[in-house]
Design an enzyme around this catalytic site. Structure first.
Site: not given
Length: 351
Positions: A10, A100, A295-296, A298-299, A320
């Site tokens: 990315e 984070q 979005y959750l 990759d975290q 990502h």
């Protein structure tokens, strides 16, 4: 020394932040080149520089190249130290992304001590960050608290987030606080492959120094465009914000997971467009059937890497997420299995 090319995948700030987190966790020094090479303004901006300085303080690191605009950085971590930390971005840059960066390292310190070599494992930690709390292209506070935090709890962590003041572009001035009372359980794993029944869809509009009709128009556009009914709407008026701001937040609560979707109000974009774009994101998530949103996903990978792994299904493997899948094995001996099918992407983390 490990060398990371910041232009791969990315090509933005995520590579830097994840490298900092992984370096602290594994005690691996690294050099990163071409920082944010694929962004309009390459190099360290204030938000990224704050993340570097925060990581350096938490891990007693030696750092070279930590200055605005720098495209190269050397980071040599020392022992992670729990404690009370305060950081300020100095602009409306995202507080969540700074938080984070240091959170995984502090969550590694369990009641019986961590693997980092810190001398006081088990001591509670508290991190406060000032800056923007509701930003474009970054998780907002509600996402961190209501989507991300429950998954950290599933991995054994006891962490709470507090939003002490909202901060919008351009003034910032927001403040978020994380309190860590217990770190990850190294034996815990995460299994999140089924969403379960849909329980509720709730929408909240944050308004700072803006007229109430903006929220009403966002709610109307959202309800019209959504494929499911909205169970509850709520408008929160923020008098303490330093600058005008607006965020539309939609909580989608299912049996096994809660996902949070946001639309950021901005100059030149009508309230109806904010409602419609948020509805499109929710509709895409609900149509796919996967429990973990784009979005959750990759975290979750980094916390799963430093516990006992597991498996989840996500609606979309974003750039990502793909970047994380490529970056993490540079620091950690871990295996990833990725299976793409009509239901989304299944990702298995094998320790």
């Amino acid at each position: 020394m490990l060398t990371i090319d910041g232009s791969f995948g990315e090509g933005g700030g995520q590579i830097l932040r994840s490298s900092l987190s992984l370096a602290m966790i594994t005690q691996t020094p690294f050099r990163i080149e071409n920082i944010r090479a694929r962004r309009r303004k390459p190099g360290l901006m204030r938000q990224h520089l704050t993340a570097v300085k925060a990581a350096a303080r938490v891990s007693n690191a030696h750092v070279e190249g930590a200055e605005l605009g720098s495209t190269e950085l050397v980071f040599e971590p020392g022992p992670i130290c729990p404690g009370h930390y305060e950081f300020a971005v100095g602009t409306a840059g995202s507080t969540m992304l700074v938080l984070q960066t240091v959170l995984p390292a502090l969550l590694l310190l369990t009641e019986s001590g961590g693997e980092s070599g810190g001398e006081s494992g088990g001591e509670p930690s508290e991190v406060s960050v000032e800056g923007g709390t509701h930003n474009m292209n970054a998780p907002v506070f509600e996402f961190l608290d209501r989507a991300f935090r429950p998954q950290m709890q599933a991995l054994g962590a006891e962490v709470s987030f507090g939003l002490e003041q909202h901060g919008f572009y351009p003034a910032g001035g927001g403040r978020v606080r994380a309190t860590i009372n217990r770190g990850f359980d190294p034996s815990a794993s995460l299994e999140l492959v089924e969403r379960g029944r849909l329980e509720s869809v709730e929408a909240t509009a944050l308004l700072a120094h803006l007229p109430a009709h903006i929220a009403e128009r966002e709610f109307a556009a959202l309800a019209e465009a959504l494929d499911v009914p909205v169970d509850e709407t709520r408008t929160v008026t923020l008098e303490e914000s330093r600058s005008p701001g607006n965020t539309l937040i939609v909580d989608v609560a299912s049996e096994n997971v809660t996902e949070v979707f946001t639309g950021i109000g901005r100059k030149g974009v009508r309230a109806e467009e904010v409602g419609e774009e948020t509805a499109r994101a929710v509709n895409a998530y609900l149509a796919g059937g996967a429990p973990v949103g784009p979005y959750l996903a990759d975290q979750l990978l980094l916390p799963m890497t430093i516990t006992s792994g597991g498996v989840f299904r996500t609606s979309e493997c974003t750039p990502h997420t793909a970047t994380q899948l490529a970056l993490i094995p540079r620091f950690v001996d871990v295996g990833f299995e990725r299976i793409d099918d009509e239901h989304g992407t299944l990702i298995r983390v094998e320790k």
